[in-house]
Design an enzyme around this catalytic site. Structure first.
Site, short mmCIF file in Angstrom:
data_model
loop_
_atom_site.label_atom_id
_atom_site.label_comp_id
_atom_site.label_asym_id
_atom_site.label_seq_id
_atom_site.Cartn_x
_atom_site.Cartn_y
_atom_site.Cartn_z
N PRO A 1 -5.08 -22.66 -2.51
CA PRO A 1 -5.53 -23.32 -1.22
C PRO A 1 -5.93 -22.25 -0.54
CG PRO A 1 -3.20 -22.67 -1.54
CD PRO A 1 -4.08 -21.72 -2.73
N TYR B 1 -1.19 -10.53 15.11
CA TYR B 1 -1.11 -9.44 13.80
C TYR B 1 -2.21 -7.87 14.52
CZ TYR B 1 -2.47 -6.18 9.90
OH TYR B 1 -3.05 -5.59 9.27
N SER B 2 -3.57 -8.69 14.33
CA SER B 2 -4.38 -7.62 14.13
C SER B 2 -4.43 -7.45 16.03
CB SER B 2 -5.95 -7.92 14.60
OG SER B 2 -5.82 -9.37 15.51
N GLY C 1 -7.54 -19.67 14.57
CA GLY C 1 -8.54 -18.05 15.21
C GLY C 1 -9.17 -18.05 13.80
N LYS D 1 -1.46 -4.96 15.57
CA LYS D 1 -2.32 -3.29 14.90
C LYS D 1 -3.64 -2.85 16.15
CE LYS D 1 -2.06 -2.01 11.17
NZ LYS D 1 -0.69 -0.96 11.44
N ILE E 1 1.18 -1.28 0.20
CA ILE E 1 -0.28 0.00 0.09
C ILE E 1 0.70 1.41 -0.03
CG2 ILE E 1 -1.86 1.43 1.27
CD1 ILE E 1 -2.62 -1.40 2.09
N ILE F 1 11.50 1.64 11.83
CA ILE F 1 10.60 2.57 12.77
C ILE F 1 11.13 2.80 13.87
CG2 ILE F 1 8.70 3.14 10.77
CD1 ILE F 1 7.55 1.03 12.66
N THR G 1 -5.98 -1.21 10.22
CA THR G 1 -7.03 -2.52 9.93
C THR G 1 -7.86 -2.63 10.70
OG1 THR G 1 -6.83 -4.95 9.24
CG2 THR G 1 -5.16 -4.32 11.33
N ASP G 2 -9.13 -3.04 9.65
CA ASP G 2 -10.41 -3.54 10.05
C ASP G 2 -10.17 -4.82 11.52
OD1 ASP G 2 -10.48 -5.82 8.47
OD2 ASP G 2 -12.07 -4.90 7.41
N GLU G 3 -9.21 -5.11 11.17
CA GLU G 3 -9.62 -6.26 12.11
C GLU G 3 -9.24 -6.47 13.26
OE1 GLU G 3 -6.40 -9.43 10.21
OE2 GLU G 3 -6.72 -9.55 8.47
N PHE H 1 2.82 2.99 7.24
CA PHE H 1 2.08 2.49 6.65
C PHE H 1 2.96 1.23 7.59
CE2 PHE H 1 1.53 5.46 3.45
CZ PHE H 1 0.49 5.06 3.28
N ALA H 2 4.25 1.31 8.09
CA ALA H 2 5.38 0.41 8.38
C ALA H 2 4.88 -0.53 9.33
CB ALA H 2 6.59 1.13 8.50
#
Ligand code: NAD
Ligand code: DAU
Length: 356
Positions: A217, A162-163, A295, A166, A12, A62, A136-138, A83-84
Site C-alpha cells: 500500500p 508524533y513530530s 497531514g 518529539k 534502533i 521511563i 528525528t528530522d520530522e 531512545f524510548a
C-alpha cells in the site's frame, strides 16, 4: 563505567545495544537497558545477549520516577542514551495520547531524574556525564521540492502528533541544559532502515507483505521524499556524538539518500525478484495506491555537514548496499517476522521473563 539506554528493545535501540557490546572499543562497558516492552519492544532482538552479564535488562517505564532514580543510584551510569518513544506517525494520528505520555512526559521525568543524579556527581564523574536525546528530522516539518536540506538551525514546524511530541521533547532537553546546566546532546536523524525494523514502517512492511503475497500500500501518489539511513550508521553517529559532541549542541544525522516512496517500493520489489523470484511474476504486481496519510509531510532532507565536519562521521553504507542487506536479513529471518506478526514474541517474553 555503564550506560543507561532507554528503549533498547526497539528497532534502533536494540541495534545500538548489539553494536555497542560487539565493538572492541566499547564492549567492556555494560548497558542497563530500560524498556517498557510496548508492542514495539522485542527482547528477541537481543536474544544474542541472553545470559550476557554486560546487558542488564529492566522492564519498566521511563515515566516511573522512582524506578529511574533507583537505576541511576544503583548503576551510576556515565551517560543516558534516550531512545524510548512512541515512534509511528500513523499510530500517533489514530491515538496521540500515548505519544504525549511517553515522548513528552516520559522525557520530562527522565530529565528530572538525570538532573537530580547529576547534582550529586562531582569531579570526573560530573565532567563525563551526558544525557543523549535521540530525535528525528520530522521536528523541522515539510520541505518544498527545491528547498535546501534541514540544518540544525532550521525552524521547528512539526506537523503530526508524533513530530509535535518529539519537538516538545527536544525543547525540554534544550531547556534543561540552558536552565539547569544538564550536559545534553541531541541528534535529529532521518528515516532509518535495517534489521529488527518493526513491520508497520514502510520498508519492512513492503518486504514482509511482498513475501506474503499481500498488497503493497503506497499512500497517495507515493512521491513523498524521505532521506534514508542504514540503522548501523545512525548508531555510529550516536556513538560519535556521545564520545566527542559538544555539550548543548544538536547534530543532524542523515544519509544523503533522498528517495520518493515509490522508488523505495520498486527497489524492494526488484531485489525480491532477484533473491526470491515469484512464479506469478514481478512483485510490483502487488502495488496498490491507498488513501493518503492525513497531514502527510511531502519531503524531508538532512544537511549532515555539521556532524561530518566536527566529528568526522560519515555513513558506511550506501542506500544500495544497505537495502540489499536489509532485504536479505528479512529473507534470512522469517522466524523473527512470523513471531512479530503472530505476537508470538510477546508470549515468549512473558514465558522467559514473566516469572522473574
Ligand atoms: P521503536 O518504536 O522501534 O522502539 C521504541 C522502544 O521504546 C520500544 O522498545 C518500546 O518498548 C520502548 N518504549 C516505548 N514507550 C516506553 C516507555 N514509556 N518507557 C520505556 N520504554 C518505552 O522506535 P525506533 O524506531 O527504534 O526509534 C527509537 C528512537 O529514535 C525514537 O525516539 C524515535 O523518535 C527516534 N528516531 C527514529 C527514527 C526511525 O526512522 N525509526 C529516525 C529518527 C529518530
Ligand atoms: O524521519 C524520521 C522518522 O521516520 C522517524 O522519526 C519515525 O519514527 C519513523 O517512523 C519514520 O517516519 P515516517 O512516517 O517517515 O516513516 P514510515 O515508514 O511510516 O513512512 C515512510 C513513508 O512511506 C511516508 O511518506 C509514509 C509512506 N508509507 C508508509 C507506510 C507505512 C506508505 O506509503 N505506505 C505505508 O504503508
Amino acid at each position: 563505567m555503564t550506560l543507561l539506554v532507554t528503549g533498547g528493545a526497539g528497532f534502533i535501540g536494540s541495534n545500538f545495544v548489539l553494536d555497542w557490546l560487539a565493538d572492541p572499543a566499547t564492549r567492556d562497558e555494560p548497558i542497563v537497558n530500560l524498556d517498557l516492552l510496548s508492542y514495539a519492544g522485542n527482547l528477541k532482538n537481543l536474544a544474542a545477549l541472553q545470559g550476557d552479564a554486560r546487558h542488564i535488562f529492566v522492564q519498566g517505564d521511563i515515566g516511573d520516577r522512582a524506578l529511574v532514580d533507583g537505576l541511576l543510584a544503583a548503576h551510576r551510569p556515565r551517560a543516558v542514551v534516550h531512545f524510548a518513544a512512541e515512534s509511528h506517525v500513523d499510530r500517533s494520528i489514530h491515538g496521540p495520547g500515548e505519544f504525549m505520555r511517553t515522548n513528552v512526559m516520559g522525557t520530562f521525568t527522565l530529565l528530572e531524574a538525570a538532573r537530580a543524579h547529576y547534582a550529586g556527581l562531582s569531579g570526573d564523574d560530573r565532567a563525563a556525564f551526558r544525557f543523549h536525546h535521540v530525535s528525528t528530522d520530522e521536528v523541522y516539518g515539510s520541505l518544498a521540492a527545491d528547498a535546501p536540506a534541514f540544518t540544525e538551525s532550521h525552524t521547528y514546524e512539526p506537523n503530526s502528533p508524533y513530530s509535535a511530541s518529539k519537538a516538545a521533547s527536544d525543547h525540554l532537553v534544550r531547556a534543561w541544559h540552558h536552565t539547569y546546566g544538564l550536559p545534553v546532546l541531541t541528534t535529529n536523524c532521518s528515516n532509518n532502515y535495517g534489521p529488527y525494523h518493526f513491520p508497520e514502517k514502510l520498508i519492512p512492511l513492503m518486504i514482509v507483505n511482498a513475501l506474503a503475497g499481500k498488497a503493497l500500500p503506497i499512500y497517495g501518489d507515493g512521491l513523498q521524499v524521505r532521506d534514508w539511513l542504514y540503522v548501523g550508521d545512525h548508531c555510529s553517529a550516536i556513538r560519535a556524538v556521545l564520545a566527542r559532541g559538544r555539550v548543548g549542541e544538536t547534530y543532524n544525522v542523515g544519509g544523503w539518500n533522498e528517495k520518493p516512496n515509490r522508488e523505495i517500493v520498486h527497489t524492494i520489489c526488484a531485489l525480491l525478484d532477484q533473491l526470491r523470484p515469484h512464479p506469478e511474476g514481478p512483485y510490483t504486481r502487488l502495488i496498490t495506491h491507498v488513501t493518503d496519510r492525513p497531514g502527510h509531510d511531502r519531503r524531508y532532507a538532512i544537511d549532515a555537514r555539521k556532524i561530518e565536519r566536527e566529528l568526522g562521521w560519515r555513513p558506511a553504507e550506501t542506500f544500495e548496499s544497505g537495502i540489499r542487506k536489509t532485504v536479505q536479513w528479512y529473507l534470512d529471518h522469517a522466524d523473527w517476522v512470523a513471531d512479530v506478526q503472530s505476537g508470538g514474541y510477546r508470549d515468549w517474553m512473558s514465558k522467559q521473563y514473566g516469572a522473574a
